[in-house]
Design an enzyme around this catalytic site. Structure first.
Site, PDB file in Angstrom:
ATOM      1  CG  ASP A 221      -2.140   0.942   1.458  1.00 34.69           C
ATOM      2  OD1 ASP A 221      -2.736   0.933   0.340  1.00 34.69           O
ATOM      3  OD2 ASP A 221      -1.897   1.951   2.050  1.00 34.69           O
ATOM      4  CD  GLU A 274      14.675 -14.626   4.867  1.00 37.54           C
ATOM      5  OE1 GLU A 274      13.789 -15.085   5.609  1.00 37.54           O
ATOM      6  OE2 GLU A 274      15.391 -13.649   5.433  1.00 37.54           O
TER       7      GLU A 274
HETATM    8  C1  NOJ Z   1      -4.383   3.028  -0.829  1.00 38.61           C
HETATM    9  C2  NOJ Z   1      -5.427   1.968  -0.576  1.00 38.61           C
HETATM   10  O1  NOJ Z   1      -5.769   1.435  -2.035  1.00 38.61           O
HETATM   11  C3  NOJ Z   1      -6.704   2.810  -0.204  1.00 38.61           C
HETATM   12  O2  NOJ Z   1      -7.863   2.199  -0.095  1.00 38.61           O
HETATM   13  C4  NOJ Z   1      -6.076   3.474   1.145  1.00 38.61           C
HETATM   14  O3  NOJ Z   1      -7.215   4.244   1.605  1.00 38.61           O
HETATM   15  C5  NOJ Z   1      -4.997   4.207   1.073  1.00 38.61           C
HETATM   16  N1  NOJ Z   1      -3.973   3.616   0.336  1.00 38.61           N
HETATM   17  C6  NOJ Z   1      -4.456   4.337   2.568  1.00 38.61           C
HETATM   18  O4  NOJ Z   1      -3.877   3.121   2.963  1.00 38.61           O
END
Ligand code: NOJ
Ligand code: CA
Length: 570
Positions: A221, A274
């Site tokens: 993310d 790993e």
């Molecule tokens: C990107 C994610 O896809 C989204 O859903 C989220 O709100 C933001 N990152 C923050 O984590």
């Protein structure tokens, strides 16, 4: 109609370390997929119960959006504990059972890692609140003193990606007004301090924890945000939302896409390697195309999302340029590219393509500030003005084109049903912080997160024996899985055919453009005589010689109608 899960033809043997390069990956938003216990929230047991459905669909892997303990301030992207399952969603034992069932069906498991921020309920953030200024506990996050005579003003005027200030003030343990902490997203999502070795070590532990449980890969993310330069010299940056890149030399933006973020991913690569086969990772990095290579490099995460088709207009020349560029970028990085039209952050593509023709409104947008159907609906766009048949026709044509491209393809739950955005959710039912933090100015992402319809009737259209945590519109019944399983002409049947054929035809990561004779028609060939023709216009076009294997809309007098893609075998 549901074949035996075990008969699913895996794209490549499970020991093949390259399984991800051309995988079809199906994104599950766990809270909205299937609810086994009827509490209105999708769960891991629900996913396990639907493994035969996933196997019949013919995907190679699932990617699960976060299922970790969370107060759901941001749909689970506010993680309380990275090494556990939210009790409303299941248990670690249920996670293991789900993984085993998916693996038995030849389906890999990718989980979401959220390293930029935890939730404010994370034990470390709670410890930081209870600890004094300058303590080791505070140093795991980004705390600063405020400005003004008494520190009553935020350290700077940065705006969070979900709107509102990017800093919140805490109360010190002695009850006095205290320091401020940075959150690029919601207040409940404090940003980690990635200069702190303890943070780095904890994520190593997390990656090993899930890898040891048999997870095959990770979706990272906001991978481009972790390392920051918070020098006060950058305080004048108004807000942290993307759009300032032009002010900085590549890799030097104070927040986004800093060069040193790749030290973290080189470290993670050693952990992935790993394992046998090595664990894979795909970066969610909203960076310009020429900056993707380092995220995608084999010394880094290995693959990076390319959202270009998602952002594109439905236009032959634009699609072609994007395809050419991304195949070249992926090649240069030693990776394969990823294609995606829909995910949990954007308006479903069947709806984007149904928007009135006028505008940039039909282009996909990111969760914040993007010009897409969300804003159009908010600004009073009349849902009756949506051209639903055209939206679905274009969506199927675009998807069939995507599934023929070299690289991996990401599908979002419900798109295989041709599901439209559930755009008309009452304000009181909305959950997205982007909506709540902007007082509705941004309509947010709830419309693509409404629980799936499995049957045409029942309290939640078969999502579960109870209700649904977001309201489902009445028209969901016509899109239900069971309705489509009984209809050989359904969108679901089309996806199943396309994915099965893709397995059969999948071949070397090469593509040769052929002359289509028309600017609004794309034509290309993959090795082995797999020919693809995609008509973006409205006039029918003749097809080349060969056996038509599948088309996204029925042929008319043997010709390919407008807004239709066909696959042929020479
Ligand atoms: C990107 C994610 O896809 C989204 O859903 C989220 O709100 C933001 N990152 C923050 O984590
Ligand atoms: Ca449940």
């Amino acid at each position: 109609m549901t074949p035996d899960a075990a008969s699913h033809p895996a794209a490549l043997p499970s020991t093949d370390a390259d399984w991800w390069r051309q995988a079809a990956v199906y994104q599950i938003y766990p809270r909205s997929f299937a609810d086994a216990n009827g509490d209105g929230i999708g769960d891991l047991a629900g996913i396990t119960s639907r493994v035969p459905y996933l196997a019949a669909l013919g995907i190679d892997a699932v990617w699960l959006s976060p299922f970790y303990p969370s107060a759901l301030a941001d749909g689970g992207y506010d993680v309380d504990d990275y090494r556990d399952v939210d009790p409303r969603i299941g248990t670690l034992e249920e996670f293991d059972a789900m993984t085993a069932a998916l693996h038995a069906a030849g389906i890999k498991v990718i989980v979401d890692v959220v390293p930029n921020h935890s939730s404010d309920r994370h034990v470390w953030f709670q410890e930081a609140l209870a600890s004094p200024r300058g303590s080791a506990a505070r140093n795991r996050y980004i705390f600063r003193d405020g400005k003004g005579d008494n520190g009553e003003l935020p350290p700077n005027n940065w705006v969070s990606l979900f709107g509102g200030p990017a800093w919140d003030r805490i109360t010190e343990p002695d009850g006095t007004p205290g320091q401020w902490y940075l959150h690029l997203f919601a207040s409940e999502q404090p940003d980690f301090n990635w200069s702190n070795e303890e943070v780095r070590e904890d994520f190593r532990t997390t990656l090993r924890f899930w890898s040891d449980r048999g997870v095959d890969g990770y979706r990272i993310d906001v991978a481009h945000a972790l390392t920051k330069n918070l020098d006060p010299a950058f305080d004048a940056l108004l807000d942290v939302r993307q759009g300032h890149e032009h002010l900085f030399v590549d890799g030097q933006h104070p927040i986004w896409d800093r060069d040193e973020v790749h030290e973290i991913y080189a470290d993670w690569r050693r952990i992935f390697d790993e394992y046998d086969p090595p664990r894979i990772a795909v970066a969610e990095a909203w960076v310009p195309a020429h900056r993707r290579a380092r995220y995608a490099s084999p010394e880094g995460l290995g693959q990076a999302f390319n959202f270009d088709l998602l952002m594109a207009d439905y236009d032959a020349a634009e699609f072609r340029r994007i395809i050419v560029d991304n195949l070249a970028f992926a090649d240069a990085s030693g990776s394969s590219t990823t294609w995606v039209f829909s995910n949990h952050d954007v308006v479903r593509h069947a709806t984007r393509y149904a928007l009135p023709d006028d505008s940039a409104a039909s282009a996909g947008g990111i969760m914040s500030g993007g010009k897409d159907g969300k804003q159009w609906l908010r600004e009073g766009g009349d849902p009756a003005a949506l051209d639903i048949p055209r939206g679905l026709r274009r969506a199927k044509a675009a998807t069939l084109l995507m599934l023929a491209l070299p690289g991996s393809a990401y599908l979002y739950q419900g798109e295989e049903l041709g599901l439209q955005e559930a755009g008309q959710i009452p304000a009181a039912d909305r959950q997205d912080p982007a909506f709540l933090r902007t007082q509705g100015e941004e309509v947010g992402r709830d419309g693509c997160r409404v629980p799936l319809p499995w049957t045409p009737e029942g309290p939640s259209f078969g999502f579960g024996p109870g209700g649904a945590h977001l309201p489902q519109p009445a028209w969901f019944s016509t899109y239900a899985v069971s309705v489509q399983e009984a209809d050989a002409g359904s969108t679901l049947a089309f996806y199943r055919q396309a994915l099965a054929l893709r397995h059969e035809l999948q071949t070397a990561e090469e593509l040769t453009w052929l002359d289509s004779g028309r600017a609004d028609v794309l034509r290309f060939e993959r090795p082995g005589g797999w020919t693809v023709v995609s008509n973006f216009g409205t006039e029918p076009v003749d097809l080349p010689a060969g056996e038509v294997l599948l088309s996204s809309s029925p042929l008319v007098d043997g010709r390919l109608p407008g807004e239709t893609t066909a696959w042929l075998r020479a």
